[in-house]
Design an enzyme around this catalytic site. Sequence first.
Site, PDB file in Angstrom:
ATOM      1  N   ASP A  88     -11.324   2.546   3.494  1.00  0.00           N
ATOM      2  CA  ASP A  88     -11.699   1.129   3.398  1.00  0.00           C
ATOM      3  C   ASP A  88     -13.216   0.977   3.213  1.00  0.00           C
ATOM      4  OD1 ASP A  88      -9.592  -0.790   3.609  1.00  0.00           O
ATOM      5  OD2 ASP A  88      -9.307  -0.290   5.730  1.00  0.00           O
ATOM      6  N   GLN A 137      -4.841  -1.648   9.306  1.00  0.00           N
ATOM      7  CA  GLN A 137      -4.750  -2.992   8.722  1.00  0.00           C
ATOM      8  C   GLN A 137      -5.354  -4.027   9.676  1.00  0.00           C
ATOM      9  OE1 GLN A 137      -3.695  -3.509   5.595  1.00  0.00           O
ATOM     10  NE2 GLN A 137      -4.037  -5.686   5.721  1.00  0.00           N
ATOM     11  N   LYS A 155       0.840  -1.208   0.000  1.00  0.00           N
ATOM     12  CA  LYS A 155       0.000   0.000   0.000  1.00  0.00           C
ATOM     13  C   LYS A 155       0.873   1.255   0.000  1.00  0.00           C
ATOM     14  CE  LYS A 155      -3.847  -2.482   2.008  1.00  0.00           C
ATOM     15  NZ  LYS A 155      -4.660  -2.890   3.152  1.00  0.00           N
TER      16      LYS A 155
HETATM   17  N1  GUN Z   1      -6.992  -6.902   5.870  1.00  0.00           N
HETATM   18  C1  GUN Z   1      -7.267  -7.665   4.781  1.00  0.00           C
HETATM   19  N2  GUN Z   1      -7.844  -6.910   3.812  1.00  0.00           N
HETATM   20  C2  GUN Z   1      -7.951  -5.660   4.317  1.00  0.00           C
HETATM   21  C3  GUN Z   1      -8.449  -4.443   3.793  1.00  0.00           C
HETATM   22  O1  GUN Z   1      -8.955  -4.351   2.660  1.00  0.00           O
HETATM   23  N3  GUN Z   1      -8.373  -3.361   4.632  1.00  0.00           N
HETATM   24  C4  GUN Z   1      -7.847  -3.436   5.871  1.00  0.00           C
HETATM   25  N4  GUN Z   1      -7.836  -2.330   6.603  1.00  0.00           N
HETATM   26  N5  GUN Z   1      -7.377  -4.562   6.383  1.00  0.00           N
HETATM   27  C5  GUN Z   1      -7.420  -5.654   5.605  1.00  0.00           C
END
Ligand code: GUN
Length: 284
Positions: free
Chosen positions: A119, A96, A52
Amino acid sequence: MAVIISGKEVSAKVRAEVKAECEQLKSKGVTPGLAVIIVGDDPASRVYVNNKKKACADVGFVSEEYALPAHTTQQELLSLIDKLNNKPEINGILCQLPLPKHLDEKAVINAISPLKDVDAFHPSNVGRIMIGDYHFLPCTPAGVMELIHSAGIEVSGKNCVVIGRSNIVGKPMAMLLLHENGTVTICHSKTKNLKEICSNADIIVAAVGRPEFVKDDMVKDGAVVLDVGINRDENGKLCGDVDFKAVEPKASYITPVPGGVGPMTIAMLMKNTLKAAKLQNNIE
Ligand code: GUN
């Protein structure tokens, strides 16, 4: 023989569009900023967070990483989120998941300002998606829709089956297909006649989290198959929720793993962060 929908190609296109828009924003004095919070040292989470941050750099965003130790308290995490909610240079906040067990994930999601919730996990954004009046779409379902559009596939009137009912993928995925006038069925672990329901689908989205769960006898000839799964098979090799080798000859379109839905998730996160920066600066 199916057409393979390349998430690698489509995500590169989305990222190039975001990068071009980012340059325009910068000329207006706005540089999109994403804060990424990671708690503990889960190796998979570390890989996602690194990807990311790299994507942010590629499109011209600023990213800030907050790597907190596994023993971080709920209060410490909430006070960081509060600080980021009030930091003007930060437009998007992503914590995350999963978090260490002692932390309350729901409370953390609730604490993120809905305007910075790139998100789209906050209940207010989830509600907005339900009524079709949203700023942000959750990254993975939005990425699947982008792949469907890129291939010129019409959803309206089609039988769509979503396998999996998670808050992150299955439920919002079903809603996005419904918004495009698909006739949507959500299947899950208690579903009876799964094979029969899937065999009637024009479009299948597999988001079960089980390696190669969708077999060829569950897929009708000419179906569109989108695979959200990222699993390891018994040899440790990356595989999806779809038995690609068996299903591909029957499908009209299919996404591979890796190189399908996976790269789309981060591309859509970039899109959401750009949108957040525009919203917070009253641009367009
Ligand atoms: N963990 C697995 N996929 C995601 C996601 O799309 N966003 C976040 N914040 N955590 C994750």
